[in-house]
Design a protein around this motif. Structure first.
Motif, short mmCIF file in Angstrom:
data_model
loop_
_atom_site.label_atom_id
_atom_site.label_comp_id
_atom_site.label_asym_id
_atom_site.label_seq_id
_atom_site.Cartn_x
_atom_site.Cartn_y
_atom_site.Cartn_z
N THR A 3 15.74 -3.92 -8.04
CA THR A 3 14.38 -3.38 -8.06
C THR A 3 13.96 -2.97 -6.65
N PHE A 4 14.30 -3.79 -5.65
CA PHE A 4 14.01 -3.43 -4.27
C PHE A 4 14.69 -2.11 -3.91
N LEU A 5 15.98 -1.98 -4.26
CA LEU A 5 16.73 -0.76 -3.92
C LEU A 5 16.15 0.47 -4.61
N ARG A 6 15.71 0.31 -5.86
CA ARG A 6 15.09 1.43 -6.57
C ARG A 6 13.71 1.77 -6.00
N SER A 7 12.93 0.74 -5.69
CA SER A 7 11.56 0.96 -5.20
C SER A 7 11.54 1.51 -3.78
N PHE A 8 12.50 1.07 -2.96
CA PHE A 8 12.53 1.46 -1.55
C PHE A 8 13.94 1.91 -1.17
N VAL A 38 1.91 7.20 9.15
CA VAL A 38 2.46 8.51 9.52
C VAL A 38 3.95 8.36 9.84
N ASP A 39 4.27 7.34 10.61
CA ASP A 39 5.64 7.10 11.05
C ASP A 39 5.81 5.61 11.25
N GLY A 40 6.92 5.05 10.77
CA GLY A 40 7.16 3.62 10.95
C GLY A 40 7.20 2.89 9.62
N LEU A 41 7.05 1.57 9.70
CA LEU A 41 7.22 0.73 8.52
C LEU A 41 6.47 -0.59 8.70
N LEU A 42 5.71 -0.97 7.68
CA LEU A 42 4.98 -2.24 7.67
C LEU A 42 5.47 -3.10 6.52
N ARG A 43 5.31 -4.40 6.67
CA ARG A 43 5.59 -5.32 5.56
C ARG A 43 4.38 -6.22 5.34
N TYR A 44 4.22 -6.67 4.09
CA TYR A 44 3.15 -7.58 3.71
C TYR A 44 3.79 -8.94 3.43
N TYR A 45 3.19 -10.01 3.95
CA TYR A 45 3.73 -11.32 3.61
C TYR A 45 2.64 -12.39 3.67
N THR A 79 7.71 -12.30 1.80
CA THR A 79 7.40 -10.87 1.82
C THR A 79 7.19 -10.39 0.40
N TYR A 80 6.12 -9.61 0.18
CA TYR A 80 5.86 -9.15 -1.17
C TYR A 80 5.68 -7.64 -1.29
N ASP A 81 5.67 -6.91 -0.17
CA ASP A 81 5.57 -5.46 -0.28
C ASP A 81 5.87 -4.81 1.06
N PHE A 82 6.05 -3.47 1.02
CA PHE A 82 6.31 -2.68 2.22
C PHE A 82 5.47 -1.41 2.17
N SER A 83 5.14 -0.89 3.34
CA SER A 83 4.48 0.42 3.45
C SER A 83 5.28 1.29 4.40
N PRO A 84 6.16 2.14 3.86
CA PRO A 84 6.88 3.10 4.71
C PRO A 84 6.02 4.33 4.96
N GLU A 85 6.61 5.34 5.58
CA GLU A 85 5.90 6.59 5.86
C GLU A 85 5.27 7.16 4.61
N ARG A 86 4.13 7.81 4.82
CA ARG A 86 3.40 8.53 3.77
C ARG A 86 2.85 7.62 2.67
N THR A 87 2.56 6.37 3.03
CA THR A 87 1.90 5.47 2.09
C THR A 87 0.65 4.89 2.77
N PHE A 88 -0.27 4.42 1.95
CA PHE A 88 -1.47 3.77 2.46
C PHE A 88 -1.22 2.28 2.59
N THR A 89 -1.90 1.65 3.54
CA THR A 89 -1.75 0.22 3.76
C THR A 89 -3.12 -0.42 3.92
N CYS A 90 -3.25 -1.62 3.37
CA CYS A 90 -4.52 -2.34 3.45
C CYS A 90 -4.37 -3.65 2.68
N ASN A 91 -5.14 -4.65 3.04
CA ASN A 91 -5.34 -5.79 2.15
C ASN A 91 -6.67 -5.50 1.45
N TYR A 92 -6.58 -4.88 0.28
CA TYR A 92 -7.79 -4.40 -0.39
C TYR A 92 -8.73 -5.52 -0.78
N GLU A 93 -8.19 -6.68 -1.10
CA GLU A 93 -9.05 -7.82 -1.43
C GLU A 93 -9.97 -8.16 -0.26
#
Length: 196
Positions: A156-161, A55-62, A71-85
């Motif tokens: 790519t980072f700048l375009r993606s985020f 909802v608010d904030g920022l997560l990173r995956y590493y 670090t291989y990904d980020f979850s900013p606001e309005r995204t889903f987060t999970c280690n689906y595996e």
């Protein structure tokens, strides 16, 4: 319905139609959670029991490799987060999901997610579309890492985020790009037209 759930509904409606009578089902199956900056949504060796919506904030995956964070990904606001595996197999995670900022989430357990799929008219479709999007996104990141040089990966980072450059510490961006922080400083300085 409060604004946290309104943004969740907007995100779900990006994928599927949600009828007004289904809104209460969604709000009943998700619960609010807060994670302080530098704390964890998931640690390696723990089982991922929840899918979260930021909802608010920022997560990173590493991952950790010989004590070095990659670090291989980020979850900013309005995204889903999970280690689906870990979540889908209910086995221990090999990855970390950490808050970069104080983060508010709406989380849903594995069992409640199955209920969501069953009780929403387009629940199964929602699950399939999100899974497909995640799969394509991970393939794009993998392709970027192997086919692009450091400057291209930074682009790519700048375009993606596009909104994260000022919110993410430089060492984390460097980790995502796959270079040392000094090399990232050099790239930034060259682009700013400065001598390094």
């Amino acid at each position: 319905m409060n604004t946290d759930y309104t943004s969740l509904l907007q995100a779900i409606r990006h994928w599927v139609t949600v009828h007004s009578e289904e809104e209460s089902i969604i709000s009943a199956l998700f619960e609010r959670r807060h994670i302080a900056s530098d704390d964890f949504f998931l640690r390696a060796d723990d089982v991922c029991h929840y899918v979260g919506f930021v909802v608010d904030g920022l997560l990173r995956y590493y991952i950790l490799d010989d004590g070095i964070e990659h670090t291989y990904d980020f979850s900013p606001e309005r995204t889903f987060t999970c280690n689906y595996e870990s979540f889908l197999t209910q086995t221990p995670s090999t990855r970390f999901i950490q808050a970069i900022e104080d983060t508010t989430l709406l989380v849903i357990s594995y069992d409640n997610l199955q209920l969501l799929y069953a009780r929403l008219h387009e629940g199964q479709k929602f699950g399939r579309l999100v899974a497909e999007d995640l799969f394509v996104g991970m393939l794009q990141k993998l392709t970027s890492f192997y086919n692009e040089n450091a400057e291209e990966r930074y682009d790519t980072f700048l375009r993606s985020f596009p909104d994260l450059q000022e919110r993410v510490p430089q060492y984390v961006i460097a980790s995502y790009v796959g270079i040392k922080p000094q090399s990232l400083s050099r790239i930034r300085a060259q682009r700013a037209g400065k001598q390094y």
